[in-house]
Write an enzyme that holds these catalytic residues in place. Structure first.
Site, mmCIF file in Angstrom:
data_model
loop_
_atom_site.group_PDB
_atom_site.id
_atom_site.type_symbol
_atom_site.label_atom_id
_atom_site.label_comp_id
_atom_site.label_asym_id
_atom_site.label_seq_id
_atom_site.Cartn_x
_atom_site.Cartn_y
_atom_site.Cartn_z
ATOM 1 N N LYS A 162 0.872 -1.178 0.000
ATOM 2 C CA LYS A 162 0.000 0.000 0.000
ATOM 3 C C LYS A 162 0.902 1.218 0.000
ATOM 4 C CE LYS A 162 -4.269 1.630 0.248
ATOM 5 N NZ LYS A 162 -5.419 1.157 -0.530
ATOM 6 N N SER A 230 -1.368 -1.581 -4.219
ATOM 7 C CA SER A 230 -2.544 -0.752 -4.024
ATOM 8 C C SER A 230 -2.088 0.598 -3.500
ATOM 9 C CB SER A 230 -3.491 -1.427 -3.029
ATOM 10 O OG SER A 230 -4.675 -0.682 -2.855
#
Length: 380
Positions: A162, A230
């Protein structure tokens, strides 16, 4: 030696629901203080302003604080990665990773699931899309590998990250400091952050040599076969979770990987499940899984040539529905048809993650004795 891992998938019944996590803790399956990572899908739009990720994040962290002894600040350090958007049949869910005391896990000499976590140095807005980001991510991947007890990159089968994307605020911050950014299109910066991070994973694992700034988002022959990246507005570092196998860890679970060559490549999903160690017939059906599959994790991307299997599609030209949502829905449907379970982790924006027009696939299976812990869909 790292401790053995328990991994379970739970449904998310509404956007702020963390009851599945609470039930696992209350039932003695895992301990709140031993939860080391959560990877899940939320039902928002998957875009820059998808606040379902923040709502879910808060709900899960509150359960960890309420049912454990860690402080809110300590729980804040637990990597929880949310991918927004459950287009089509994809069902909101979370996969929870927790350690077990060594005596509580099945003993085996076979390689079993291990997980390591690290945070990179701060990523400045001017780093995103450039070699500075690649370098910082690669260093964090190596650190997470070490924490997982993995010495051979070949034993890494899934790296979930992330990272920050660009917002109007961070773009302005860079300009005030006399810096430039790769793009001022905030939605485009999602693809950019994911792609550049994937190159960092590939460098950290030795899949590619260090690229140049000019290669980012341009040379699609450079990719990682295990990266699932992500991005969002929640942090300013790269949050890296390395999932692989190690001998001597013990436990029930094992992970494998493969790639989908295009959006319809069901064989790529089956190949990942086989690579994890599950024996299947030549032409498998989801009923052959029989509760042994915990979850699959995929990235997908609309092919830049606008075709699938030689047929033209209009995703990249559609001004009504962004291609992010269309390809996610497509690959989610293909994957659910393979597994028989719509609760699959399918995330879009796969630049430098798997081959062009396709994407990486990781599968975690339960090879333990007794009743398997995966999902058995209704058969009637």
């Amino acid at each position: 030696m790292p401790e053995p891992i328990e991994v379970r998938k739970v449904p998310i019944k509404h956007v702020s629901d963390a009851s599945g996590l609470a039930e696992l803790i209350d039932g003695g399956v895992i301990e709140a203080d031993r939860v080391l990572a959560v990877i899940g899908k939320t039902e928002g739009n998957g875009g820059v302003n998808d606040y379902t990720r923040i709502i879910a994040d808060r709900a899960f962290r509150e359960v960890l604080v309420e049912r454990g002894s860690r402080s809110a600040q300590q729980v804040k350090q637990v990597p929880i990665v949310w991918s927004g958007g459950t287009d089509g049949v994809i069902s909101p869910h979370a996969t929870i990773f927790a350690t077990l005391p060594p005596g509580a896990a099945e003993q085996t000499d076979e390689p079993r699931l291990t997980v390591g976590f690290a945070m990179s140095e701060q990523l400045h807005p001017e780093d995103i899309g450039r070699v500075a980001m690649v370098t910082k991510v690669a260093a964090a991947v190596k650190e997470a590998m070490g924490r997982a007890g993995i010495t051979d990159p070949a034993d890494v089968h899934y790296v979930q990250t992330k990272t920050p994307l660009l917002t109007i605020h961070t773009i302005r911050d860079a300009k005030v400091r006399g810096k430039t950014v790769w793009t001022e299109e905030t939605h485009q910066s999602m693809d950019l952050s994911n792609g550049c991070t994937a190159l960092g994973v590939a460098v950290g694992l030795g899949e590619i040599d260090m690229p140049g700034d000019e290669d980012v988002m341009n040379d699609r022959s450079l990719f990682s076969a295990v990266a699932s990246c992500s991005s969002g507005v929640e942090l300013d570092q790269a949050q890296v979770v390395v999932v692989g196998n190690a001998t001597g860890v013990g436990g029930r679970y094992r992970v494998g990987h493969s790639v989908m060559r295009d959006a319809l490549d069901q064989d790529g999903v089956w190949a990942a499940i086989r690579d994890a160690g599950l024996h299947l017939p030549d032409r498998p059906h989801w009923t052959d899984l029989d509760g042994r599959l915990v979850n699959v994790f995929l990235k997908c991307e609309a092919s830049q040539d606008g075709t699938v299997h030689g047929r033209r599609n209009a995703m990249l030209d559609d001004s009504d529905v962004h291609w992010h949502r269309q390809i996610k829905s497509c690959v989610g449907g293909v994957t659910a048809a393979v597994t028989g379970d719509p609760a699959v982790f399918v995330s879009v924006s796969a630049a430098h993650q798997g081959p062009e027009g396709g994407g990486p696939v990781a599968a975690i299976v339960d090879l333990g004795t007794g009743d398997p812990t995966g999902y058995r869909p209704p058969t009637s």
